[in-house]
Design an enzyme around this catalytic site. Structure first.
Site, PDB file in Angstrom:
ATOM      1  N   HIS A 139       0.814  -1.217   0.000  1.00  0.00           N
ATOM      2  CA  HIS A 139       0.000   0.000   0.000  1.00  0.00           C
ATOM      3  C   HIS A 139       0.850   1.271   0.000  1.00  0.00           C
ATOM      4  CE1 HIS A 139      -3.749   1.996   0.131  1.00  0.00           C
ATOM      5  NE2 HIS A 139      -4.416   1.062   0.780  1.00  0.00           N
ATOM      6  N   ARG A 140       2.125   1.152   0.312  1.00  0.00           N
ATOM      7  CA  ARG A 140       3.011   2.316   0.263  1.00  0.00           C
ATOM      8  C   ARG A 140       3.289   2.721  -1.181  1.00  0.00           C
ATOM      9  NH1 ARG A 140       7.835  -0.083   3.764  1.00  0.00           N
ATOM     10  NH2 ARG A 140       7.213  -1.867   2.455  1.00  0.00           N
TER      11      ARG A 140
END
Length: 227
Positions: A201-202
């Site tokens: 998700h980064r």
């Protein structure tokens, strides 16, 4: 103590060495990443015809080619994730998870986005054979920007793959099974596979992951042109 380990009161103690030790450490790192999973069902009719149209090619080769094209549409997934930065790459270097008697290894098809399907098939055969013969060189297993893991041939319908850190995403491929599905007002039997994308998700959000899967689905379902 031999490579097989030694016997204790609790059982046989076997040290992790080589590929297994490296894989264990990387999996621990991957487990700390903030990941999410997205799953789609894909009609595999066109991909299943690959052997008739491109001699020597397999469905895995189609996934390599289709993934490479989808990565060009979503550059944030063709990336490495660092502590405070992303490294985006201009070409898709697609790794293929291969089980060997020495552990799991991931040889890489470099520049898959600019290779024909027959070229991908040739390179995949070469690196997989050398992986199982323990004959890979450093260039074979470095530089990957994305990984696919296919357990369909082992009758696994669906699974979530662990990130191949520092890569931003990995694709898990389940088995292809015939299902009765609706196409408009008509129900037909189609070969369907479940695909699960694991994303860091980064590097990307759910919308980017969904865009990738849409591009992948489009690439898999269009007629394969012999090359």
């Amino acid at each position: 103590m031999s490579d097989a380990g030694f016997i204790t009161q609790e059982g046989v103690l076997t040290p992790l060495k080589g590929l297994r030790r490296t894989a264990a450490r990387r999996m621990m790192t991957a487990w700390q990443a903030p990941v999410f999973h997205l799953t789609v069902e894909v009609d595999m009719t066109e991909a299943s015809l690959v052997k008739q149209r491109v001699p020597g090619a397999t469905v895995t080769d189609v996934f390599v080619a289709a993934s490479a094209q989808a990565l060009l549409a979503v550059p944030s997934l063709n990336a490495h994730v660092g502590d405070d930065e992303l490294t985006l790459f201009p070409h898709a270097n697609v790794g293929i998870a291969v089980a060997t008697d020495n552990g799991l290894t991931v040889p890489v098809i470099h520049g898959a986005d600019v290779l024909s399907l027959s070229e991908i098939a040739t390179r995949r055969r070469d690196v997989v054979q050398r992986a199982r013969a323990r004959a890979l060189v450093m260039d074979d297993v470095t530089g990957g920007t994305f990984t696919i893991s296919n357990l369909g041939m082992m009758a696994i319908d669906r699974f979530d793959a662990i990130l191949n850190v520092p890569q931003a995403a990995i694709l898990a491929i389940g088995s292809t099974r015939r299902r009765y599905v609706w196409r408009g007002d008509t129900a037909v039997w189609l070969p369907i596979a479940e695909l699960t994308l694991t994303c860091d998700h980064r590097a990307a959000d759910g919308a980017a992951g969904a865009t990738f899967l849409a591009a992948l689905t489009a690439a898999l379902t269009k007629p394969i042109v012999p090359a």
